[in-house]
Design an enzyme around this catalytic site. Sequence first.
Site, PDB file in Angstrom:
ATOM      1  N   GLU A   1       0.849  -1.204   0.000  1.00 31.21           N
ATOM      2  CA  GLU A   1       0.000   0.000   0.000  1.00 31.21           C
ATOM      3  C   GLU A   1       0.880   1.248   0.000  1.00 31.21           C
ATOM      4  OE1 GLU A   1      -3.294   0.898  -0.191  1.00 31.21           O
ATOM      5  OE2 GLU A   1      -2.489   2.926   0.011  1.00 31.21           O
TER       6      GLU A   1
ATOM      7  N   SER B   1     -20.137   5.617   0.311  1.00 29.51           N
ATOM      8  CA  SER B   1     -21.476   5.707   0.897  1.00 29.51           C
ATOM      9  C   SER B   1     -21.742   4.650   1.965  1.00 29.51           C
ATOM     10  CB  SER B   1     -22.545   5.596  -0.184  1.00 29.51           C
ATOM     11  OG  SER B   1     -22.408   6.647  -1.120  1.00 29.51           O
TER      12      SER B   1
ATOM     13  N   HIS C   1     -25.685  -2.562  -1.732  1.00 34.74           N
ATOM     14  CA  HIS C   1     -26.829  -2.385  -2.621  1.00 34.74           C
ATOM     15  C   HIS C   1     -27.614  -3.674  -2.778  1.00 34.74           C
ATOM     16  CE1 HIS C   1     -25.781   1.683  -3.812  1.00 34.74           C
ATOM     17  NE2 HIS C   1     -24.516   1.293  -3.788  1.00 34.74           N
TER      18      HIS C   1
ATOM     19  N   VAL D   1       4.469   1.441  -5.471  1.00 36.56           N
ATOM     20  CA  VAL D   1       5.100   0.605  -6.499  1.00 36.56           C
ATOM     21  C   VAL D   1       5.465   1.498  -7.682  1.00 36.56           C
ATOM     22  CG1 VAL D   1       4.720  -1.286  -8.147  1.00 36.56           C
ATOM     23  CG2 VAL D   1       3.854  -1.461  -5.794  1.00 36.56           C
TER      24      VAL D   1
ATOM     25  N   LYS E   1     -26.302   6.804  -9.382  1.00 34.93           N
ATOM     26  CA  LYS E   1     -27.508   6.433  -8.645  1.00 34.93           C
ATOM     27  C   LYS E   1     -28.162   7.666  -8.035  1.00 34.93           C
ATOM     28  CE  LYS E   1     -26.136   1.726  -7.593  1.00 34.93           C
ATOM     29  NZ  LYS E   1     -24.712   1.761  -8.016  1.00 34.93           N
TER      30      LYS E   1
ATOM     31  N   ARG F   1     -14.405   7.855  -7.165  1.00 37.63           N
ATOM     32  CA  ARG F   1     -14.681   6.496  -7.632  1.00 37.63           C
ATOM     33  C   ARG F   1     -13.723   6.205  -8.785  1.00 37.63           C
ATOM     34  NH1 ARG F   1     -19.026   9.852  -7.782  1.00 37.63           N
ATOM     35  NH2 ARG F   1     -20.980   9.431  -6.711  1.00 37.63           N
TER      36      ARG F   1
ATOM     37  N   SER G   1     -20.215  -3.375  -2.357  1.00 36.30           N
ATOM     38  CA  SER G   1     -21.231  -4.436  -2.299  1.00 36.30           C
ATOM     39  C   SER G   1     -20.759  -5.700  -2.981  1.00 36.30           C
ATOM     40  CB  SER G   1     -22.509  -3.967  -3.000  1.00 36.30           C
ATOM     41  OG  SER G   1     -22.885  -2.696  -2.558  1.00 36.30           O
TER      42      SER G   1
ATOM     43  N   CYS H   1     -17.868  12.822  22.259  1.00 35.99           N
ATOM     44  CA  CYS H   1     -19.031  12.729  21.364  1.00 35.99           C
ATOM     45  C   CYS H   1     -19.398  11.284  21.083  1.00 35.99           C
ATOM     46  CB  CYS H   1     -18.765  13.455  20.053  1.00 35.99           C
ATOM     47  SG  CYS H   1     -18.317  15.179  20.248  1.00 35.99           S
TER      48      CYS H   1
ATOM     49  N   CYS I   1     -18.107  17.249  17.574  1.00 32.19           N
ATOM     50  CA  CYS I   1     -17.115  18.309  17.820  1.00 32.19           C
ATOM     51  C   CYS I   1     -15.876  18.120  16.956  1.00 32.19           C
ATOM     52  CB  CYS I   1     -16.776  18.448  19.308  1.00 32.19           C
ATOM     53  SG  CYS I   1     -15.379  17.468  19.871  1.00 32.19           S
TER      54      CYS I   1
END
Lengths: 424, 483, 127
Positions: free
Chosen positions: B32, B46, B50, B174, B250, B311, B341, B402, B437
């Site tokens: 990564e 989101s 789905h 990489v 969507k 995306r 999904s 919170c 906060c």
Amino acid sequence: MKTYITDIAIIGGGPAGLAAAISAYENGVNVLLIERDFELGGILPQCIHNGFGLGIFDEELTGPEFAQRYINKVMEYKIPIMLNTMVLEIRPNKNILAVNKNEGAILVKPKAIILAMGCRERTRGNIRIPGTRPAGIYTAGLAQRLVNIEGLMPGKKFVILGSGDIGMIMARRLTLEGAEVKAVIEILPYTSGLIRNKVQCLDDFGIPLLLQHTIIEIKGKDRVESVVVSKVDENWEPIKGSEKSFECDTLLLSVGLIPENELSKTAGVELDPKTRGPIINNYFQTNVEGIFACGNVLHVNDLVDNVASEGTLTGEIAAKFIKKIIKIDKNFVQLLCGRNIGYVLPQKVNKTAFKNSVRFYMRVKKPENNVYINFKVNDKLIYKKFERFARPSEMLIIDLPKQDILIDNNILIEVIPKEKKSEN
Amino acid sequence: MEYDIAIIGAGISGAAIARELSKYSVKTILIEKNPSVSMGTTKANSGIIHGGYAAKNGTNKARFNVASLPLFEKVCNDLNVSYSKIGSFVVALEKDQIEKLYELKENGLKNGIKDFKIIEDPKKILKMEPNLNPNVCGVLYCPGAAIISPYELCINFVENAIINGLRFLPDSEVIEIKKEDKFKIIIRSGIEIKSNIVINAAGLYADKISSLVGLDYFKITPRKGEYVLFDKNVMKINHILFPVPTKISKGIVVSPTVSNNFFVGPNAKNIDDKEDISCTLDGLKEVIEGGKKLIPNLPLRDAITVFAGLRAVSNNNDFIIEQTEIDGFINVAGIQSPGLSSCLGIAVYVVDILKNIGINLRLKTDFIPTLDKPPHFAYLSPKDKDELIKKDENYGRVICRCETITEAEIRAAINSPLPARTLDDIKFRTRAGMGRCQGGFCTSRIISILCDELGKNPTEITKHGKGSELVIGTTKHLRRDTK
Amino acid sequence: MSEIVDSKIITCIGCPKGCQVKVSKFKNGNIEAEGYSCKHGKEYAIQEYIDPRRILTTTIIVKNGILPLIPVRSNQPLPKNKLFECMKEIANIKVPAPIKMGDVLIKNILGLNVDIIASRDLESKIN
């Protein structure tokens, strides 16, 4: 689970809670003061500037000095305090659930509760500033804690959004510590903090104040690199073509405070959408019998002296309430906000309270000079007070004196310019 | 360093594949470029599973979305991931949109989804969703749609895979891949990794990674989506609410999150810069306007943050999941919505590809399917809270007021199999700083805990890796140097 | 009445009211103020006209305290143009805990006849 029984539990050891604890104790009841931090004082220990105490001690103190005087009194009275203790829930039956390291989960069963949790700062998200999300964006209060308590400098070149008091005070504080404050940006046509803070924090150091401007973009991937500032029109919409860029590594936000009432909600306390604090009657009592509130949890004050005096009054009332010296009648008239009144406290008044004077706290929506604050019942003027300056940044306190008039209906408060006739 | 399999990219796809592969006796490394997992598309997502009716029948999107649906419950249960099947509405606000609902239903039936229905009684709809626009004419109701925490799923995939033998290599971009007898993967830091198989799950940069082995047959375009997140307890939203979809998106959704907040977004704008996750004035306006169509009384002053995500859209507008012309180089690219999904189905399919090309994948006998996490203190009963603090006093100190996150949970995140090292790591692992906060209370306290656990100075603590330092020095240092 | 040779509007910072006080200097050397609403305002405006001074509030590094810094203030207003010099002086000092509110931490800073005093109590760290 450990259980404590007391007369009054006070949640929050800032100026409101400290003053309430002292006053309740002096009125002969047992008090338990619950504070989430490792020491008492609330926000005051980090407010190292002067300007506190003129109202109560008739001398100018710093925040820590103001707090220390109250803390010394609490120590002298040996009022029980619970530090490092976070209240998680207040139940409608007034049982309090709290936790700390030493005792685990704790149940406190008081006869009355005083809410004194203060307020929190509005954030970038509240005002939805566009741009990236790098390091270097702080609320002014967090920056104040870093600089004054933790001894850490958040950055070197600052832009401050919002001319609230903490923002202006931080502009001076950072300048004194050797940082550069490029500008203070305010969307309104006037400062939202006190004028004296503009004079001694900005003007003294030649820090530019850009009124009717806002930040329309934050730039920088890892750390803030610059902000784009734009003029706004009367609807606060950015004016195209007026953009300018300020290079900086830190953006401070001083864009308002919100009473901290998450716990009040768990107890079923009703909130006023205008103040975002509890709806109270003239006994500082919320809709839940035996739950009182004072200070910034109720409404955001500009002066700590007011916070403390509300605390003192509430402590006394709560003590007399549980000793049954005060009986709170259930019939109330409402206070209504008329022309140019942003909010008024208390929101409800007991008719019988008019045997004595009743203190009202209010703020105007926009600044006006030379006005009357009118109190009206059924369109009939029952009281008026002249104010040379009425500014949103300065809370108005009006003691409605002893009245012989019977008040059977709601009271309307309005701001009317001196030369104008009252509007109907 | 030699491995059987190297996965490039620790987003949801790479993480799901890594976890699936950790069931088998293969030596796998997950590479990564960011300091943590889940820092790209997966982070600003989101968080919706789905229902499977929207993706066009016959596409990879439809295939993997539908294939994944039955798997989520068990995986989330095993890995301690917040998941809630609350159901979704596609909301028709005008009579002529009803037809579109039937089209979607038709498509859903073709995809093999059965559990959904069209409701055309506004009264009934508004009873189910009281804050919905009262002009609603009908909804396509899909009870199988769910909400999930995408970054929690991603983090827990990787933690579980690490427990089962995965090597995770963060901060490693990489820059070169050579095909010799094995693949030789060169990291910007100079590290070289040899591997028999390369799985390219590099998200927005999948086209770039693919081109490192000379495969330029697709292009990834970033499509920006902006969001506004709202506080909990201010408005009750019961379902995932979609408008009737358009060709490219969507539409702007209103949906609860697993932590009881709710959001509006995303809009959809193709851009050029793969690093541009800034919110824009116009974009946020569009999001709010879109949200108001579904929820007219959007409580704007209770917005707690805004954010944007990108995306990874491929030029054929579908997922590209295949063994390529180059033996052992597998592309998992263009995983845009419904990518989250579809991640479980994708991971299973990638394992199938490996089996098909003759990789010897033997199930481990000692695979640990579950992941233990410290309990969420906030959700425990008072009695359990009390007992927990008695066991570990650090549960007795609430750091994030919170979200009610304790010192113990923060220390656990720093000492987890995938150690949290930055302020954002702590935020995504524990939710500290994610509340109303936005870190105003907890930031300075978390800096101290990070310093304590990692043996660092505050000036070394970052928001999300090098360059994002939070403080520049001590309070007195600037003045001391002045003349 | 003597002729006005100079005048300046000064915003009073004594309290939140922020009165606009006009200070005028007359040919005969007299200095007078108008527009104030209390005696503090009159005194402040004239002082500000002649020799602007400010209370300095800042922090000093603490050795072995429960906090790394102690908040401090000048016990009297300092000349405005000396604030930065004082800040530099203060930046190079460390004081040991425990400290009591009012303790003089720097005596006669920069020879200005002003002391820097502690704004709170601060206990020492228990090792």
